[in-house]
Design a protein around this motif. Structure first.
Motif, short mmCIF file in Angstrom:
data_model
loop_
_atom_site.label_atom_id
_atom_site.label_comp_id
_atom_site.label_asym_id
_atom_site.label_seq_id
_atom_site.Cartn_x
_atom_site.Cartn_y
_atom_site.Cartn_z
N GLU A 212 0.83 -1.20 0.05
CA GLU A 212 -0.02 0.09 0.15
C GLU A 212 0.89 0.94 0.02
OE1 GLU A 212 -3.48 2.22 2.47
OE2 GLU A 212 -2.82 0.20 3.23
N SER A 213 1.91 1.24 0.75
CA SER A 213 2.72 2.59 0.89
C SER A 213 3.69 2.44 -0.41
CB SER A 213 3.88 2.38 1.92
OG SER A 213 4.87 3.18 1.76
N GLU A 214 3.97 1.52 -1.11
CA GLU A 214 4.30 1.62 -2.36
C GLU A 214 3.81 2.12 -3.48
OE1 GLU A 214 7.67 0.94 -5.12
OE2 GLU A 214 7.77 0.85 -2.78
N LEU A 215 2.36 1.81 -3.43
CA LEU A 215 1.42 2.02 -4.41
C LEU A 215 0.82 3.64 -4.29
CD1 LEU A 215 -0.07 0.87 -6.82
CD2 LEU A 215 -1.69 0.14 -5.49
N ARG A 233 3.60 5.23 -6.19
CA ARG A 233 3.98 4.89 -7.69
C ARG A 233 2.96 5.48 -8.35
NH1 ARG A 233 7.91 1.02 -8.17
NH2 ARG A 233 7.94 2.04 -10.19
N VAL A 234 1.50 5.56 -7.89
CA VAL A 234 0.57 6.33 -8.61
C VAL A 234 0.90 7.77 -8.83
CG1 VAL A 234 -1.31 4.72 -7.92
CG2 VAL A 234 -0.79 6.92 -6.53
N GLU A 235 1.57 8.36 -8.13
CA GLU A 235 1.91 9.58 -8.26
C GLU A 235 2.93 10.01 -9.37
OE1 GLU A 235 1.95 12.48 -4.85
OE2 GLU A 235 1.88 10.61 -3.48
N GLU A 236 3.83 8.97 -9.29
CA GLU A 236 4.99 8.80 -10.23
C GLU A 236 4.44 8.56 -11.70
OE1 GLU A 236 8.77 5.95 -11.16
OE2 GLU A 236 7.95 6.04 -9.22
N ALA A 237 3.45 8.01 -11.60
CA ALA A 237 2.78 7.75 -13.12
C ALA A 237 1.71 8.43 -13.45
CB ALA A 237 1.92 6.22 -12.96
N ASP A 238 1.56 9.87 -12.83
CA ASP A 238 0.40 10.72 -13.14
C ASP A 238 0.80 11.33 -14.62
OD1 ASP A 238 -1.54 12.43 -12.71
OD2 ASP A 238 -0.48 14.03 -12.01
#
Length: 479
Positions: A212-215, A233-238
């Motif tokens: 969860e923290s990674e995501l 990673r969801v922020e990284e993939a924005d």
């Protein structure tokens, strides 16, 4: 959206100056942390990430030059901007030589400081972009690596081109080693998001307590060891694509949070209260039987429907016919180049052996087999003896295959087709266990040699050997 900047750190023993700098920088969108001494700043730098440090030359306790030296030794990537009311050309040269990013004499115009801070912010963003691009080196982002000419692979390539142009969510199903990651990479590479981030995360490779923290990221102090804020990673993939591999291995509580995220792109970091929003395209994949996982309560059915806007089902290699040889030639060219070899091709016996194997590890297994063959081969062509005997693979398939449920027929596939496929797999497994000795294989199957040969011919099974035990007479007459 640009990646979120970490805060900047102000080190100055004058409270009025710290307040003035904060009042100047915060309206521009910068997060500011300020302390009055270098002794207070050093522990903060050890715990948190800062994109810039602004420090006065004259401080109570450790002076600015000694502080700069400590920072350059321990955190050489953090730029330091020095300011002072006692500026001289000699001091400016000294500061730059010591590693300062810039040097501003007091009084300075607000525009000078803002310009220097923005240069540091842009430098940090460029480093993040460079790091992102390095992680994508080797990612297949087109159709060139999806090799094959069987009807299902041709349909797959056409479907990828059609779906890539949209933002539709995709669920990729298939056995391990069939190329799910290649399909995900091609979907991103052919999309309008191809210039943005392509972020991959293997849900089975990260412990459930950390996934969860990674995501979604976490806030400072969210749990033991969370010494600083960490974007997920969801922020990284924005703005780009998020590929969730082995999605069926995600825990049900986290599946619920992912379902909420898929509804409107909002999420909250672990330990946080602020709701954040991103714009990502989600591609998911699994090698598990997703229907069985749903029936056994291991995977949420509503999440399946949320992900399953477009579904790709990748065929196992054993169902792709002569694609085995096309892929073998493809890997041969690759490894000829990387290993510095000049192997021309495969002997007929080697080709028969490749076509006869069941390939439980699919394309990944074939790739490893070709690499091994090039390492071992001493002639100009790959010989059958340079290929594995596949005994372990056959035993693995025979043990696992007995526990598998029969696959459901594809459109247009009849019961006779399914029975013939099962019969072929069974005969191939027995042949491999018997090292292609027709007599022993026939005995294991309770058939005559003639009956087994007839079935092999009907099922298009070829054997490059037909060894038989020596007779008592022949063994006696040998020297």
């Amino acid at each position: 959206m640009k990646p979120a900047l970490p805060p900047l750190l102000i080190v100055d023993d004058e409270p009025n100056l710290r307040r003035s700098l904060r009042a100047l920088l915060e309206p521009e969108g910068y997060e500011v942390v300020d302390v009055e001494s270098a002794e207070q700043a050093l522990p903060l730098l050890a715990e948190e990430e800062f994109f810039l440090v602004i420090t006065d030359v004259r401080l109570g306790g450790m002076n600015g030059y000694d502080f700069l030296t400590r920072v350059r030794q321990r955190w050489p990537h953090v730029p330091v901007l020095m300011i002072t009311a006692y500026a001289t050309p000699k001091q400016a040269v000294q500061a730059i030589r010591a590693g300062a990013f810039d040097y501003l004499p007091k009084p300075f115009a607000p525009e000078e400081l803002l310009h220097a801070v923005e240069r540091c912010a842009e430098h940090w963003r460029l480093k993040q972009e460079n790091q992102r691009l390095r992680t994508q080196v080797g990612v297949v982002t087109d159709l060139s690596q999806i090799v094959g000419e069987c009807p299902r692979i041709r349909e797959l390539r056409q479907m990828i081109q059609t779906v890539a142009a949209t933002d539709a969510r995709v669920l990729i199903l298939g056995e391990s080693g069939t190329g799910k990651e290649l399909v995900a990479g091609a979907l991103h590479g052919l999309s309008r998001r191809r210039e943005a981030a392509y972020v991959r995360i293997n849900c089975a490779a990260i412990p459930d307590t950390l996934l969860e923290s990674e995501l979604f990221g976490h806030e400072k102090g969210a749990f033991t060891g969370a010494v600083r804020q960490k974007p997920g990673r969801v922020e990284e993939a924005d703005g780009g694509t998020l590929f969730l591999d082995e999605i069926a291995d995600m825990s049900r509580p986290l599946q619920a949070k992912l379902l909420r995220f898929l509804e409107d792109g909002t999420f909250t970091r672990v330990g946080g209260t602020q709701e954040l929003r991103v714009n990502v395209r989600v591609i998911a994949a699994t090698n598990r039987d997703i229907v069985r996982a749903i029936h056994e309560g291991q995977f949420r059915e509503d999440l399946f429907h949320r992900l399953n806007v477009v579904q790709f089902r990748l065929p196992p290699l054993r169902e792709r016919g002569d694609d085995v040889l096309l892929l073998a030639e493809h890997f041969l060219r690759q490894f000829n180049q990387t290993l510095g070899r000049n192997i021309r091709g495969f002997t007929p016996a080697a080709r028969k052996k490749l076509l006869s194997h069941y390939w439980p590890g699919n394309v990944r297994e074939l790739r490893n087999v070709i690499e091994r063959a090039l390492i071992l081969e001493t002639t100009s062509e790959i010989q059958a003896t340079s290929l594995p005997d596949f005994e372990l693979e056959a035993r693995l398939h025979a043990r696992g295959g007995s526990e598998e449920l029969p696959s459901l027929p594809a459109p247009g596939q009849t019961l006779d087709d399914l029975l013939a496929a099962y019969e072929k797999r069974l005969i191939l497994a027995i042949l491999e266990q018997c090292q292609y000795n027709i007599g022993r294989a026939a005995e294991r199957l309770g058939l005559s040699r003639h009956a087994l040969r007839y079935r092999m011919q009907r099922l298009n099974i070829q054997s490059d050997t037909d060894t038989e035990p020596a007779s008592a007479d022949s063994s006696a007459s040998s020297p």
